[in-house]
Design a protein around this motif. Sequence first.
Motif, short mmCIF file in Angstrom:
data_model
loop_
_atom_site.label_atom_id
_atom_site.label_comp_id
_atom_site.label_asym_id
_atom_site.label_seq_id
_atom_site.Cartn_x
_atom_site.Cartn_y
_atom_site.Cartn_z
N ARG A 43 -28.70 1.89 -10.17
CA ARG A 43 -29.77 2.69 -10.76
C ARG A 43 -29.25 4.00 -11.33
O ARG A 43 -29.67 4.44 -12.40
CB ARG A 43 -30.85 2.98 -9.70
CG ARG A 43 -32.09 3.68 -10.27
CD ARG A 43 -33.06 4.06 -9.18
NE ARG A 43 -32.57 5.17 -8.36
CZ ARG A 43 -32.68 6.45 -8.72
NH1 ARG A 43 -33.25 6.78 -9.87
NH2 ARG A 43 -32.22 7.40 -7.93
N LEU A 44 -28.27 4.60 -10.66
CA LEU A 44 -27.76 5.91 -11.07
C LEU A 44 -26.67 5.82 -12.13
O LEU A 44 -26.50 6.76 -12.91
CB LEU A 44 -27.20 6.65 -9.84
CG LEU A 44 -28.18 7.06 -8.75
CD1 LEU A 44 -27.42 7.63 -7.55
CD2 LEU A 44 -29.18 8.08 -9.29
N ALA A 45 -25.93 4.73 -12.15
CA ALA A 45 -24.77 4.65 -13.04
C ALA A 45 -25.20 4.63 -14.51
O ALA A 45 -26.11 3.87 -14.88
CB ALA A 45 -23.96 3.40 -12.73
N PRO A 46 -24.53 5.43 -15.37
CA PRO A 46 -24.90 5.50 -16.79
C PRO A 46 -24.18 4.46 -17.64
O PRO A 46 -23.90 4.69 -18.81
CB PRO A 46 -24.44 6.92 -17.16
CG PRO A 46 -23.21 7.11 -16.35
CD PRO A 46 -23.45 6.38 -15.04
N PRO A 100 -22.67 10.25 -6.64
CA PRO A 100 -23.89 9.91 -5.88
C PRO A 100 -23.99 10.77 -4.63
O PRO A 100 -22.99 11.34 -4.17
CB PRO A 100 -23.67 8.43 -5.54
CG PRO A 100 -22.19 8.23 -5.60
CD PRO A 100 -21.69 9.15 -6.67
N PRO A 101 -25.18 10.87 -4.04
CA PRO A 101 -25.41 11.83 -2.96
C PRO A 101 -24.93 11.40 -1.59
O PRO A 101 -25.03 12.17 -0.64
CB PRO A 101 -26.93 11.98 -2.97
CG PRO A 101 -27.44 10.69 -3.50
CD PRO A 101 -26.43 10.24 -4.51
N TRP A 102 -24.42 10.18 -1.43
CA TRP A 102 -23.97 9.76 -0.10
C TRP A 102 -22.49 10.10 0.11
O TRP A 102 -21.78 10.49 -0.81
CB TRP A 102 -24.24 8.28 0.13
CG TRP A 102 -23.74 7.36 -0.95
CD1 TRP A 102 -22.50 6.79 -1.05
CD2 TRP A 102 -24.49 6.88 -2.08
NE1 TRP A 102 -22.43 6.00 -2.17
CE2 TRP A 102 -23.62 6.03 -2.81
CE3 TRP A 102 -25.80 7.08 -2.53
CZ2 TRP A 102 -24.04 5.38 -3.98
CZ3 TRP A 102 -26.20 6.45 -3.69
CH2 TRP A 102 -25.33 5.61 -4.40
N VAL A 103 -22.03 9.94 1.33
CA VAL A 103 -20.66 10.32 1.70
C VAL A 103 -19.67 9.28 1.24
O VAL A 103 -19.90 8.07 1.39
CB VAL A 103 -20.56 10.52 3.24
CG1 VAL A 103 -19.12 10.81 3.64
CG2 VAL A 103 -21.49 11.63 3.70
N PHE A 150 -17.97 10.05 -9.56
CA PHE A 150 -18.77 8.84 -9.31
C PHE A 150 -17.81 7.65 -9.41
O PHE A 150 -17.49 7.17 -10.48
CB PHE A 150 -19.88 8.72 -10.35
CG PHE A 150 -20.98 7.74 -9.99
CD1 PHE A 150 -20.71 6.52 -9.40
CD2 PHE A 150 -22.31 8.04 -10.26
CE1 PHE A 150 -21.71 5.62 -9.07
CE2 PHE A 150 -23.34 7.15 -9.95
CZ PHE A 150 -23.04 5.94 -9.36
N MET A 151 -17.32 7.21 -8.26
CA MET A 151 -16.32 6.15 -8.20
C MET A 151 -17.00 4.80 -7.94
O MET A 151 -17.83 4.68 -7.04
CB MET A 151 -15.32 6.45 -7.09
CG MET A 151 -14.18 5.47 -6.97
SD MET A 151 -13.06 5.87 -5.58
CE MET A 151 -14.12 5.42 -4.18
N HIS A 152 -16.63 3.79 -8.71
CA HIS A 152 -17.14 2.45 -8.48
C HIS A 152 -16.68 1.94 -7.13
O HIS A 152 -17.44 1.34 -6.37
CB HIS A 152 -16.68 1.53 -9.61
CG HIS A 152 -17.13 0.11 -9.46
ND1 HIS A 152 -16.50 -0.79 -8.64
CD2 HIS A 152 -18.14 -0.58 -10.04
CE1 HIS A 152 -17.09 -1.97 -8.71
NE2 HIS A 152 -18.10 -1.88 -9.55
#
Length: 248
Positions: A43-46, A100-103, A150-152
């Motif tokens: 959802r977040l990935a552009p 993203p907001p998670w660790v 933002f790492m895959h």
Amino acid sequence: MAGVDEVTVVVAHSERATLRVGELFLKVDSDRARIDVEVEAMRLAPVPTPEVRWCKPPVLAIAAVPGQALGRLGEPSPASPAAWAAAGAVIRELHDTPPPPWVGRKLVGLDAELERECAWLVDSGALPADLVDRNREIAEAAIRPWTPVFMHGDLQITHIFTDGDEVTGVIDWSEAAPGDALYDLAVLTLGHEERLDDLLAGYGTDVDRDVIRAWWSLRSLLASRWLIEHGFDPSARGCEFDVLRSRM
């Protein structure tokens, strides 16, 4: 799903399985958190991602993306230099997006993990000590401070699809997290280092190639035992053991 002729097992082990049913992929994951991460990351990935059809943990259903994967580990990539450059541009767009907001994965403990896995490779007889020691020396360059992107997180060559010279989809986002940009670039070119120049033509050349090479060694050393214990073969042509041998 009426009219489906067969179900294909794409990958399966004790933690996860992916099935293809017609034009639908069913991902069965024992870890609810990984499913949640995958859905939210897409959802977040552009960048182009598969359409989520439905999610009923432990199953996630996603639509197939058009085109073909950039290639397969152990085989020459059939994709053009322009397709690799397009993949680089898409990855750069992802990495330039706020994480993203998670660790994500931390550096703390990575030295100990590397020591443990290297010892297992030697003690089990999987690889000779001089080969492991040389790659451990190279791998240490990847263990350094980095600015999280933002790492895959699992950007294998089979996870980027193209049609001609255009990226049509990036799949398998369950490992997405704040992390090291060069890890993504290294995983994508693992066993295909001859394609690094093509990839960077689209991504940009402001990267430390020595760190990418270090991640080739580090990732191969850390992953090999897991692959063996889950029924995969890191000694297959062009796979992790060949990557490690190429450093000698």
